[in-house]
Design a protein around this motif. Structure first.
Motif, PDB file in Angstrom:
ATOM      1  N   THR A  21    -115.299  72.636  26.286  1.00  0.00           N
ATOM      2  CA  THR A  21    -115.842  71.684  25.320  1.00  0.00           C
ATOM      3  C   THR A  21    -115.029  70.395  25.333  1.00  0.00           C
ATOM      4  OG1 THR A  21    -114.517  72.591  23.503  1.00  0.00           O
ATOM      5  CG2 THR A  21    -116.720  73.522  23.851  1.00  0.00           C
ATOM      6  N   ALA A  22    -115.701  69.310  24.981  1.00  0.00           N
ATOM      7  CA  ALA A  22    -115.044  68.001  24.905  1.00  0.00           C
ATOM      8  C   ALA A  22    -115.633  67.220  23.745  1.00  0.00           C
ATOM      9  CB  ALA A  22    -115.233  67.232  26.209  1.00  0.00           C
ATOM     10  N   ARG A  23    -114.789  66.489  23.054  1.00  0.00           N
ATOM     11  CA  ARG A  23    -115.215  65.647  21.949  1.00  0.00           C
ATOM     12  C   ARG A  23    -114.795  64.216  22.235  1.00  0.00           C
ATOM     13  NH1 ARG A  23    -115.227  69.015  16.743  1.00  0.00           N
ATOM     14  NH2 ARG A  23    -114.609  71.100  17.389  1.00  0.00           N
ATOM     15  N   SER A  24    -115.677  63.288  21.896  1.00  0.00           N
ATOM     16  CA  SER A  24    -115.373  61.864  22.035  1.00  0.00           C
ATOM     17  C   SER A  24    -116.288  61.117  21.085  1.00  0.00           C
ATOM     18  CB  SER A  24    -115.581  61.399  23.485  1.00  0.00           C
ATOM     19  OG  SER A  24    -116.927  61.590  23.893  1.00  0.00           O
ATOM     20  N   THR A  25    -116.312  59.802  21.191  1.00  0.00           N
ATOM     21  CA  THR A  25    -117.241  58.994  20.407  1.00  0.00           C
ATOM     22  C   THR A  25    -117.788  57.879  21.290  1.00  0.00           C
ATOM     23  OG1 THR A  25    -115.495  57.532  19.593  1.00  0.00           O
ATOM     24  CG2 THR A  25    -116.055  59.434  18.216  1.00  0.00           C
ATOM     25  N   THR A  26    -118.958  57.393  20.926  1.00  0.00           N
ATOM     26  CA  THR A  26    -119.482  56.196  21.576  1.00  0.00           C
ATOM     27  C   THR A  26    -118.745  54.979  21.032  1.00  0.00           C
ATOM     28  OG1 THR A  26    -121.191  55.893  19.900  1.00  0.00           O
ATOM     29  CG2 THR A  26    -121.749  57.291  21.786  1.00  0.00           C
ATOM     30  N   ASP A  27    -119.036  53.804  21.591  1.00  0.00           N
ATOM     31  CA  ASP A  27    -118.352  52.580  21.155  1.00  0.00           C
ATOM     32  C   ASP A  27    -118.583  52.286  19.681  1.00  0.00           C
ATOM     33  OD1 ASP A  27    -117.316  52.196  23.651  1.00  0.00           O
ATOM     34  OD2 ASP A  27    -118.849  50.763  24.287  1.00  0.00           O
ATOM     35  N   ASP A  28    -119.731  52.706  19.134  1.00  0.00           N
ATOM     36  CA  ASP A  28    -119.998  52.449  17.716  1.00  0.00           C
ATOM     37  C   ASP A  28    -119.673  53.649  16.828  1.00  0.00           C
ATOM     38  OD1 ASP A  28    -122.080  54.038  18.522  1.00  0.00           O
ATOM     39  OD2 ASP A  28    -123.674  52.676  17.895  1.00  0.00           O
ATOM     40  N   PRO A  79    -122.376  58.251  26.712  1.00  0.00           N
ATOM     41  CA  PRO A  79    -122.292  57.146  25.741  1.00  0.00           C
ATOM     42  C   PRO A  79    -123.008  55.884  26.224  1.00  0.00           C
ATOM     43  CG  PRO A  79    -120.166  58.228  25.958  1.00  0.00           C
ATOM     44  CD  PRO A  79    -121.031  58.767  27.053  1.00  0.00           C
ATOM     45  N   GLU A  80    -122.942  55.602  27.520  1.00  0.00           N
ATOM     46  CA  GLU A  80    -123.641  54.440  28.078  1.00  0.00           C
ATOM     47  C   GLU A  80    -125.152  54.580  27.909  1.00  0.00           C
ATOM     48  OE1 GLU A  80    -124.646  52.602  32.519  1.00  0.00           O
ATOM     49  OE2 GLU A  80    -123.181  54.218  32.298  1.00  0.00           O
ATOM     50  N   ILE A  81    -125.665  55.797  28.146  1.00  0.00           N
ATOM     51  CA  ILE A  81    -127.107  56.032  28.003  1.00  0.00           C
ATOM     52  C   ILE A  81    -127.535  55.881  26.548  1.00  0.00           C
ATOM     53  CG2 ILE A  81    -128.937  57.757  28.241  1.00  0.00           C
ATOM     54  CD1 ILE A  81    -127.330  58.870  30.661  1.00  0.00           C
ATOM     55  N   ILE A  82    -126.738  56.404  25.625  1.00  0.00           N
ATOM     56  CA  ILE A  82    -127.061  56.264  24.200  1.00  0.00           C
ATOM     57  C   ILE A  82    -127.093  54.790  23.802  1.00  0.00           C
ATOM     58  CG2 ILE A  82    -126.186  56.664  21.862  1.00  0.00           C
ATOM     59  CD1 ILE A  82    -127.533  59.101  22.955  1.00  0.00           C
ATOM     60  N   ASP A  83    -126.125  54.014  24.257  1.00  0.00           N
ATOM     61  CA  ASP A  83    -126.116  52.572  23.935  1.00  0.00           C
ATOM     62  C   ASP A  83    -127.348  51.880  24.501  1.00  0.00           C
ATOM     63  OD1 ASP A  83    -123.725  52.872  22.610  1.00  0.00           O
ATOM     64  OD2 ASP A  83    -122.475  52.124  24.252  1.00  0.00           O
ATOM     65  N   TRP A  84    -127.700  52.215  25.750  1.00  0.00           N
ATOM     66  CA  TRP A  84    -128.891  51.626  26.376  1.00  0.00           C
ATOM     67  C   TRP A  84    -130.150  52.024  25.599  1.00  0.00           C
ATOM     68  CZ3 TRP A  84    -133.031  54.356  28.441  1.00  0.00           C
ATOM     69  CH2 TRP A  84    -133.959  53.609  29.163  1.00  0.00           C
ATOM     70  N   ALA A  85    -130.232  53.290  25.218  1.00  0.00           N
ATOM     71  CA  ALA A  85    -131.415  53.770  24.503  1.00  0.00           C
ATOM     72  C   ALA A  85    -131.548  53.095  23.141  1.00  0.00           C
ATOM     73  CB  ALA A  85    -131.350  55.286  24.345  1.00  0.00           C
ATOM     74  N   GLN A  86    -130.441  52.857  22.463  1.00  0.00           N
ATOM     75  CA  GLN A  86    -130.518  52.186  21.166  1.00  0.00           C
ATOM     76  C   GLN A  86    -131.044  50.761  21.305  1.00  0.00           C
ATOM     77  OE1 GLN A  86    -127.611  53.654  17.899  1.00  0.00           O
ATOM     78  NE2 GLN A  86    -126.338  53.322  19.710  1.00  0.00           N
ATOM     79  N   GLU A  87    -130.714  50.090  22.396  1.00  0.00           N
ATOM     80  CA  GLU A  87    -131.257  48.755  22.627  1.00  0.00           C
ATOM     81  C   GLU A  87    -132.777  48.814  22.807  1.00  0.00           C
ATOM     82  OE1 GLU A  87    -129.394  46.840  25.892  1.00  0.00           O
ATOM     83  OE2 GLU A  87    -127.362  46.997  25.065  1.00  0.00           O
ATOM     84  N   ASN A  88    -133.268  49.871  23.442  1.00  0.00           N
ATOM     85  CA  ASN A  88    -134.691  49.970  23.756  1.00  0.00           C
ATOM     86  C   ASN A  88    -135.516  50.632  22.663  1.00  0.00           C
ATOM     87  OD1 ASN A  88    -135.280  49.154  26.798  1.00  0.00           O
ATOM     88  ND2 ASN A  88    -133.262  50.114  26.757  1.00  0.00           N
ATOM     89  N   PHE A  89    -134.920  51.608  21.948  1.00  0.00           N
ATOM     90  CA  PHE A  89    -135.693  52.434  21.025  1.00  0.00           C
ATOM     91  C   PHE A  89    -135.276  52.279  19.566  1.00  0.00           C
ATOM     92  CE2 PHE A  89    -135.197  55.376  24.894  1.00  0.00           C
ATOM     93  CZ  PHE A  89    -136.190  54.711  25.593  1.00  0.00           C
ATOM     94  N   GLY A  90    -134.156  51.620  19.316  1.00  0.00           N
ATOM     95  CA  GLY A  90    -133.696  51.471  17.945  1.00  0.00           C
ATOM     96  C   GLY A  90    -132.515  52.375  17.645  1.00  0.00           C
ATOM     97  N   PRO A  91    -132.018  52.358  16.423  1.00  0.00           N
ATOM     98  CA  PRO A  91    -130.820  53.136  16.064  1.00  0.00           C
ATOM     99  C   PRO A  91    -130.983  54.624  16.374  1.00  0.00           C
ATOM    100  CG  PRO A  91    -131.399  51.615  14.299  1.00  0.00           C
ATOM    101  CD  PRO A  91    -132.533  51.568  15.274  1.00  0.00           C
ATOM    102  N   TYR A  92    -129.918  55.224  16.870  1.00  0.00           N
ATOM    103  CA  TYR A  92    -129.929  56.655  17.153  1.00  0.00           C
ATOM    104  C   TYR A  92    -130.212  57.412  15.860  1.00  0.00           C
ATOM    105  CZ  TYR A  92    -128.349  61.211  18.880  1.00  0.00           C
ATOM    106  OH  TYR A  92    -128.279  62.539  19.237  1.00  0.00           O
ATOM    107  N   PRO A  93    -131.140  58.378  15.865  1.00  0.00           N
ATOM    108  CA  PRO A  93    -131.608  58.951  14.601  1.00  0.00           C
ATOM    109  C   PRO A  93    -130.777  60.096  14.034  1.00  0.00           C
ATOM    110  CG  PRO A  93    -132.955  59.748  16.414  1.00  0.00           C
ATOM    111  CD  PRO A  93    -131.994  58.755  17.002  1.00  0.00           C
ATOM    112  N   PHE A  94    -129.714  60.524  14.729  1.00  0.00           N
ATOM    113  CA  PHE A  94    -128.969  61.684  14.265  1.00  0.00           C
ATOM    114  C   PHE A  94    -127.477  61.364  14.129  1.00  0.00           C
ATOM    115  CE2 PHE A  94    -132.645  63.396  16.695  1.00  0.00           C
ATOM    116  CZ  PHE A  94    -133.353  63.849  15.591  1.00  0.00           C
ATOM    117  N   SER A  95    -126.734  62.313  13.564  1.00  0.00           N
ATOM    118  CA  SER A  95    -125.330  62.058  13.225  1.00  0.00           C
ATOM    119  C   SER A  95    -124.359  62.452  14.337  1.00  0.00           C
ATOM    120  CB  SER A  95    -124.958  62.798  11.935  1.00  0.00           C
ATOM    121  OG  SER A  95    -125.330  64.158  12.001  1.00  0.00           O
ATOM    122  N   SER A  96    -124.860  63.012  15.441  1.00  0.00           N
ATOM    123  CA  SER A  96    -124.013  63.293  16.598  1.00  0.00           C
ATOM    124  C   SER A  96    -124.899  63.449  17.821  1.00  0.00           C
ATOM    125  CB  SER A  96    -123.175  64.559  16.392  1.00  0.00           C
ATOM    126  OG  SER A  96    -124.003  65.704  16.346  1.00  0.00           O
TER     127      SER A  96
END
Length: 473
Positions: free
Chosen positions: A237-244, A268-285
């Motif tokens: 297992t690994a834990r980290s955070t995205t830039d935001d 994390p790069e994919i999540i950042d890209w997806a937020q630009e295209n689809f809006g804020p990430y809808p979940f807490s992790s």
């Protein structure tokens, strides 16, 4: 002496079966429905109530004489009656029910197929919030879908995984197993020390006692049961955070660690890209679960952290993460609306490739239309087998028209409205139905309202609902 009619014999058998179960006296009122009459899975889900929360306390031992191991525990379900109820149903396939209580009082219950019918000691009134607790145990089942894929409880090389699409979660916990009834979840599972348990949401606690370890997970946002998962095995297992600051939790089978490391670093790069295209990430992790190649036949967009049998490539990771917006947060009202999950996630693949040096979405669309996308001619023809909004039956829900032709519908909308309006539409659709449900009619109405000066009638007639390949691209 009159001979009872078959109908009277059935009624008498039902009374005797209920009387054999624990509980109080008779009540008057209307029983809830034994399904929501989904066009493809009519017995899935249940009528008469709406579930708000599941609290699952489970114990699993894979090292038993049973091939799938032994699962035992309890499910405490908090729900609200949507009408006066004398009885209600829960979906549960296999397993042995030991007791049922409603509001702390023993309730009578009966089993018939996947239906667990519960008769509370006192009638439930419309609007009442109630709590039902089911104790159960046994060997959980693997369910074969109409398309011959397997779901439910899947034994793996070092444990097991629960995969639910479309109805498999009823193999390991009782509930209302249809995407129209979403709920929050707490899950605590105890396993032999040395094994790990990964589920949705956030890991709240991990403690070991007397050779067994309990993992407690909490999912705060509403979740459809088909994207609930629990994966038991040996994990790195690994834990980290995205830039935001979004928490990232990954669990990888040690045999897949080297092959997965590079692609998971891009999460994390994919999540950042997806937020630009689809809006804020809808979940807490967010995150991912990577099991062994042979442990399942398919990847699945399990909420918060998609499940993969073997290390995914980047495009597959993009697809399953895009589902967190389209399919998980915005869930289908019925399984006929599957294209709203898969068409959007497939188009996300096209957009990723377009933004990262691959084919443009237009080039992908053209190759599909011209029949040059796949090397196999039958695969190219299969795109036109049926309209994406109307699969012929449950066995075809995961076939090419739902994915590729569904994505082609979105590209036709993009062509019509232009890029700026299209990206506004992607953001707006995800926001308008965040943590809710929507169907094809909701989507077409939303598109028309968003672009009132454009005509979409031909797109709906030819690309969304029409038979065969449209005459012009």
């Amino acid at each position: 002496m009159r001979t009872p009619t078959p109908r009277l014999l059935v009624a008498a058998a039902t009374v005797l079966a209920l009387a054999a179960c624990s509980g109080g006296g008779a009540v008057d009122g209307t029983p809830g429905g034994s399904g929501v009459r989904d066009p493809y899975f009519p017995k899935a889900g249940n009528g008469g109530y709406d579930i708000g929360h599941y609290d699952l306390v489970l114990d699993y031992d894979p090292d038993t004489d049973a091939e799938a191991g032994r699962l035992s525990g309890s499910a405490t379900i908090t729900a609200r009656a949507t009408r006066d109820l004398s009885a209600f149903d829960l979906d549960l396939k296999g397993l042995d029910v030991e007791s049922v209580t409603v509001e702390g009082r023993d309730a009578r219950f009966n089993r018939a197929g996947q239906e667990l019918t519960v008769r509370p000691a006192e009638e439930l009134t419309k609007g009442e919030t109630f709590r039902v607790r089911v104790r159960y145990s046994g060997e959980p089942e693997t369910i074969t879908d109409p398309d011959d894929s397997e779901e439910g409880w899947l034994p793996t090389a070092d444990g097991a995984v629960g995969l639910g699409e479309p109805t498999g979660s009823m193999a390991w916990f009782p509930g209302s197993h249809h995407p129209s009834d979403k709920a929050t979840y707490d899950l605590a599972m105890t396993v032999p020390e040395g094994l790990g348990v990964v589920s949705n949401g956030e890991l709240r606690d991990e403690r070991t006692r007397d050779g067994r370890t309990t993992f407690t997970w909490h999912t705060a946002e509403p979740m459809a049961s088909h994207v609930v998962t629990v994966a038991v095995g040996e994990w790195e297992t690994a834990r980290s955070t995205t830039d935001d600051g979004l928490p990232v939790y990954t669990a990888v089978d040690p045999t897949q660690a080297d092959a997965s490391r590079k692609v998971l670093k891009r999460l994390p790069e994919i999540i950042d890209w997806a937020q630009e295209n689809f809006g804020p990430y809808p979940f807490s992790s967010t995150g991912a679960i990577v099991d062994r190649d042979e442990d399942a036949e398919y990847a699945l967009e399990t909420q918060n952290r998609p499940y993969f049998p073997g290390a995914p490539d980047t495009v597959l990771l993009v697809h399953e993460l895009a589902h967190q917006w389209y399919g998980n947060s915005v869930s289908p009202k019925t399984w006929r609306d599957m294209w709203l999950n898969e068409g959007f996630a497939t188009y996300a693949e096209w957009l990723w490739e377009e933004d990262h040096g691959g084919d443009t979405a237009q080039e992908t669309f053209d190759a599909l239309y011209d029949g040059t996308y796949y090397d196999d001619a039958d695969a190219n023809d299969s795109i036109w087998a049926f309209p994406p909004a109307d699969p012929p039956d449950a066995a075809h829900l995961s076939e090419s028209p739902v994915y590729q032709r569904g994505a082609m519908v979105l590209h036709k909308i993009r062509e019509t409205v232009g890029d700026d309006a299209f990206w506004d539409l992607l953001h707006g659709w995800a926001a308008a139905h965040r943590h809710g449900n929507a169907d094809t009619g909701d989507f077409t109405a939303y598109v028309e309202k968003s672009a009132p000066d454009d005509d979409f009638s031909q797109i709906w007639a030819d690309w969304l609902r029409g038979d065969g390949r449209p005459d012009t691209p």
